[in-house]
Design a protein around this motif. Sequence first.
Motif, mmCIF file in Angstrom:
data_model
loop_
_atom_site.group_PDB
_atom_site.id
_atom_site.type_symbol
_atom_site.label_atom_id
_atom_site.label_comp_id
_atom_site.label_asym_id
_atom_site.label_seq_id
_atom_site.Cartn_x
_atom_site.Cartn_y
_atom_site.Cartn_z
ATOM 1 N N ALA A 206 0.885 -1.289 -0.088
ATOM 2 C CA ALA A 206 0.098 -0.019 0.028
ATOM 3 C C ALA A 206 0.927 1.119 -0.043
ATOM 4 N N GLN A 214 -7.278 2.258 2.325
ATOM 5 C CA GLN A 214 -6.059 2.182 1.923
ATOM 6 C C GLN A 214 -5.956 2.321 0.538
ATOM 7 N N VAL A 215 -4.612 2.895 0.215
ATOM 8 C CA VAL A 215 -4.630 3.179 -1.351
ATOM 9 C C VAL A 215 -3.222 2.283 -2.011
ATOM 10 N N HIS A 216 -3.324 1.833 -2.958
ATOM 11 C CA HIS A 216 -2.467 1.291 -3.754
ATOM 12 C C HIS A 216 -2.465 1.722 -5.257
ATOM 13 N N ARG A 217 -0.946 1.662 -5.638
ATOM 14 C CA ARG A 217 -0.687 2.216 -7.284
ATOM 15 C C ARG A 217 -0.840 0.786 -7.952
ATOM 16 N N ALA A 228 -4.122 5.228 -9.050
ATOM 17 C CA ALA A 228 -4.315 5.068 -7.592
ATOM 18 C C ALA A 228 -5.711 4.728 -7.285
ATOM 19 N N LYS A 230 -8.092 3.351 -4.265
ATOM 20 C CA LYS A 230 -8.398 3.904 -2.840
ATOM 21 C C LYS A 230 -9.382 2.664 -2.383
ATOM 22 N N THR A 305 -10.693 11.271 -11.980
ATOM 23 C CA THR A 305 -11.171 9.612 -11.460
ATOM 24 C C THR A 305 -11.662 8.892 -12.731
ATOM 25 N N CYS A 310 -15.686 3.581 -9.923
ATOM 26 C CA CYS A 310 -15.732 3.973 -8.877
ATOM 27 C C CYS A 310 -17.173 3.679 -7.991
ATOM 28 N N TYR A 319 -3.078 8.517 -10.761
ATOM 29 C CA TYR A 319 -1.963 8.574 -9.841
ATOM 30 C C TYR A 319 -1.009 10.167 -10.272
ATOM 31 N N ASN A 367 -1.909 15.018 2.538
ATOM 32 C CA ASN A 367 -2.872 15.261 1.452
ATOM 33 C C ASN A 367 -2.693 16.117 0.555
ATOM 34 N N ASP A 380 -7.007 13.096 -1.404
ATOM 35 C CA ASP A 380 -7.831 12.584 -0.285
ATOM 36 C C ASP A 380 -9.094 13.752 -0.059
#
Length: 514
Positions: A206, A214-217, A228, A230, A305, A310, A319, A367, A380
């Motif tokens: 993460a 939590q956020v992942h690439r 990214a 979330k 986005t 979503c 990202y 952020n 965020d």
Amino acid sequence: MSAVRRSRQDSREAREKWRRDRAERGAEIQSLEVLSGLFEQVRSRSFLAAWAALAAGERAGRPALGSRLPPVRLARTLLPSVFSPRTLALGTAALDLYTSYAAFRERSRWFTGLAEEKVRERELEALHRRGAGRALDVAQALGGSLIKAGQFASTRPDLLPPAYTKTLSTLQDRVPPRPFAVIKRAVERETGRPLKETFSEFDREAVAAASIAQVHRARLKGSGREVAVKVRYPEVAGLIEEDLDSLEAIFDGLARLEPEVRLRPISDYLRWTLPLELDLAREARAMESLRKMLSDREDVVVPETVPELCTESLVVMEYVPGLRVNDRAALEAAGLDPKRVAWLINDAFADQLFRRRVFHADPHPGNLRVQPGPKLVLLDHGLTLSLERDFVETLARMVAALRDGDFDALKSALRETGLPVTDDTDVGVLLELLGVVMGGEDEPEEAATTIDLGSVAGRVGAGIRDLPPRLLLVGRAIGLLDGITRQLDDETDALEIVGRYAGKLTGEADQSPA
């Protein structure tokens, strides 16, 4: 002469008897105080042992990380919730704190050693420090919304003693990331297909992990676009609902026992803000709204986005890298002037607030990122929200009045927000009140020795404790921005920058530099 000698002898004997009696009573009182101290240690350790066992049971009994925990409404299903290990752990900690203060109050009545004001104040301050430490331990151990509750409580010196606000201000909304397998299942459930059919790459580690998500690439399959992702934790909505119900029950019970202690504004604020942060579909819409609003600015970046991916529990966005906004050394190494960055931050947020009325209300350093230019990256958007025109105009009048030192206008603006400010309210109280609205003092130790923010409620009225959540949210954001500005460049006049935008809204001539 003999009568005089006898009188003197009687006086000496009387004095000696008084001293013996006093010594005996002192020894007896000292013994009682020792026994009282031992009782306090037994009481404290018993509660601590009970809490530790319940907290361990709560962690062991949490639902499987890939499952959903159904929301629990304590007010509607009181009996089942009473037996929840999490609720019991929280209730035990609250009872520990309450009984420690109740026992201190009783000792103050019975033991002469505590009758002296200085001794009593010293004992009470030690009790505050212990209580604050316990509150910190509970928030860190149970996590979730309790971390956010502690963070918000640390900005309310009108509700809590300085020892609490100082200790709780150290809370960070960072948690160990969930295992990749849990995140993979959560993403696949939201997209409705295997992970490899949506993403050609997905980092197992993460980028960031907090109490809600939590956020992942990753990289989208087909387009190769770097994004990214979330992901909201599957069980977090139910845990937050249970925490809020528990906190409300505890705060209401405490208010009945101790009417002068009012902590319900803490849970009321969370009841308003946490649903905003939980709904990631709303966050995605807020990001797009702000991105479009700021599209005419080349110096502000809001990630775009991927709407088709979503959901309420998932946000996929471009990202956007950048340097952490308060890393002055990194900024200078990249050839970026901290003074220009400080100006940009204040200009961008004043623009949002007073021109666009769509505001990123959680600008803590994690952020905000900075790219060459400089360009400000806003991440965020769980607390990005639209603001009503009347509310923004009131804020503009408040800022303009503060900039101009017009305290009559400031009183009028504060009254418009619903605060019980009168024409007789003095300037000192007004400034303290603004400190509460903007998240309290940045230096708690200094604040504790200069002004007593806890006394503001008594001088202004109980209404200060019922500050509108929207006002607190915006005020807290302004306080965070002020702290970042001073880290970057303590000569930047944030009030002057913000005041220009406020002045335009209130009808002043544009006084911005050419």
